[in-house]
Design an enzyme around this catalytic site. Structure first.
Site, mmCIF file in Angstrom:
data_model
loop_
_atom_site.group_PDB
_atom_site.id
_atom_site.type_symbol
_atom_site.label_atom_id
_atom_site.label_comp_id
_atom_site.label_asym_id
_atom_site.label_seq_id
_atom_site.Cartn_x
_atom_site.Cartn_y
_atom_site.Cartn_z
ATOM 1 C CB ILE A 164 -0.513 5.280 0.719
ATOM 2 C CG1 ILE A 164 0.374 5.629 -0.491
ATOM 3 C CG2 ILE A 164 -1.994 5.466 0.384
ATOM 4 C CD1 ILE A 164 0.186 4.745 -1.698
ATOM 5 N NE ARG A 244 -1.081 -3.371 -7.702
ATOM 6 C CZ ARG A 244 -0.871 -2.050 -7.753
ATOM 7 N NH1 ARG A 244 -1.775 -1.209 -7.252
ATOM 8 N NH2 ARG A 244 0.227 -1.570 -8.309
ATOM 9 C CD GLU A 273 -7.034 -3.132 -11.347
ATOM 10 O OE1 GLU A 273 -6.264 -2.525 -12.120
ATOM 11 O OE2 GLU A 273 -7.138 -2.862 -10.155
ATOM 12 C CG HIS A 291 -5.834 0.779 -10.536
ATOM 13 N ND1 HIS A 291 -5.221 -0.457 -10.545
ATOM 14 C CD2 HIS A 291 -5.012 1.583 -9.824
ATOM 15 C CE1 HIS A 291 -4.081 -0.395 -9.870
ATOM 16 N NE2 HIS A 291 -3.940 0.849 -9.424
ATOM 17 N N GLY A 293 -6.243 5.876 -8.420
ATOM 18 C CA GLY A 293 -5.642 6.497 -7.234
ATOM 19 C C GLY A 293 -4.584 7.533 -7.558
HETATM 20 C C1 GLV Z 1 -0.749 2.169 -8.782
HETATM 21 O O1 GLV Z 1 -1.529 1.349 -8.428
HETATM 22 C C2 GLV Z 1 0.649 2.074 -8.543
HETATM 23 O O2 GLV Z 1 1.123 1.017 -8.107
HETATM 24 O O3 GLV Z 1 1.357 3.065 -8.797
#
Ligand code: GLV
Length: 315
Positions: A164, A244, A273, A291, A293
């Site tokens: 990522i 995180r 969360e 959250h 993403g």
């Molecule tokens: C999202 O945060 C994941 O771990 O896929």
């Protein structure tokens, strides 16, 4: 290993989380699947008289040691619809002999786009701007209004340059940013693609204008971004967390933002969360998303596909 929970040779799968319809359909086509109907899926599973081979779940279902110990005896695999594994007690899963599957490699583009969005949101003061427009407080263009900073020409420091992180780096280069990263070991030249290595988080923070937290949450990284680390920040640092929440000490970040030592923050993830540290809610220089993403159709479809394929190959 063959399916035991079902009489037709297909794996019997208990689906504990809610998925988008095409993923739900794909699960139903691939397996003998039972979908949880309540917000207490593990209680439903415990009450069920069926034997299941595997559980499909996601970050909303924490698989701590107590829950793993309480799983029905037929369960042989945990399939988490997430790249992160911090909600699964891997040691407990291992000692119970459970296979664990997750979804690496399919959500990187989606998360990387969100990282850029958070960077831009923090750099261009999106929280203040949206508030001004939505609350009818905009009185017209002013030369001193909402002056932010541009990303081009600035340095992005990536804490945890995995798949990522590298995808964010590729996008940030297109904005004209220089890239630094901190990993335990330097990447190969091909993977670094020109990014500079910093051996410690302190050295990374000291040389960055934007710090991207992109490492997994582990016993080594929890609380890593604390007051001591932020003391190394350049004035005006922007901190972005897409990994995180518990990697960052909220109190330390809130204090640094409040005191103006940091320019802003872009946060997609939060410790504990869905709780959000109240300090963030009061700070106009924090741009937040809940959250999301991997919340794109492309990523969520890919996550379903990869988990289904992994379970089919395993059975
Ligand atoms: C999202 O945060 C994941 O771990 O896929």
């Amino acid at each position: 290993m063959s399916a035991r929970g079902s009489s037709n040779g297909r794996l019997a799968v208990f689906v504990a989380s809610r998925f988008i319809e095409p993923v739900r359909r794909a699960i139903a086509e691939a397996f003998d699947a039972v979908f949880a109907e309540t917000s207490e899926p593990l209680a439903e599973l415990a009450r069920s008289e069926r034997v299941f081979d595997a559980i499909f779940f996601s970050l909303d279902v924490r698989m701590g040691a107590d829950r793993i110990a309480a799983l029905p005896p037929g369960i042989r695999a945990l399939a988490t619809y997430s790249v992160g594994l911090d909600h699964v007690d891997l040691e407990a899963a291992r000692s119970r002999g459970l296979a664990v599957f997750n979804t690496p490699g399919v959500l990187g583009d989606s998360v990387a786009e969100n990282a850029i969005f958070l960077m831009l949101g923090a750099a261009r003061r999106a929280t203040e701007a949206i508030g001004m427009l939505r609350e009818g407080r905009w009185t017209g263009w002013m030369p001193d209004q909402l002056v932010g900073v541009q990303l081009g020409g600035r340095t992005l420091g990536i804490l945890g340059m995995g798949d990522i992180g590298r995808r964010v780096a590729a996008r940030a280069r297109a904005f004209g940013m220089s890239i630094l990263y901190c990993n335990r070991r330097p990447l190969s030249e091909a993977d670094a693609a020109g990014a500079g290595y910093r051996p410690t988080p302190e050295a990374l923070v000291a040389d960055s204008d934007v710090l991207l937290v992109a490492c997994p949450s582990t016993s080594e990284t929890r609380g890593l971004v604390d007051e001591a680390l932020l003391a190394h920040a350049r004035p005006g640092l922007i901190l972005v967390n897409i990994a995180r929440g518990d990697i960052v000490r909220d109190d330390a970040l809130v204090a640094a933002l409040r005191e103006g030592r940091l320019q802003g923050a872009g946060l997609d993830v939060f410790a504990g969360e869905p709780r959000v540290h109240p300090g963030y809610l009061e700070l106009p220089n924090v741009f937040m998303m809940p959250h999301v993403g991997s919340a794109t159709v492309e990523a969520r479809m890919g996550m379903g596909r990869i988990l289904i394929e992994a379970l089919l190959a395993w059975q």
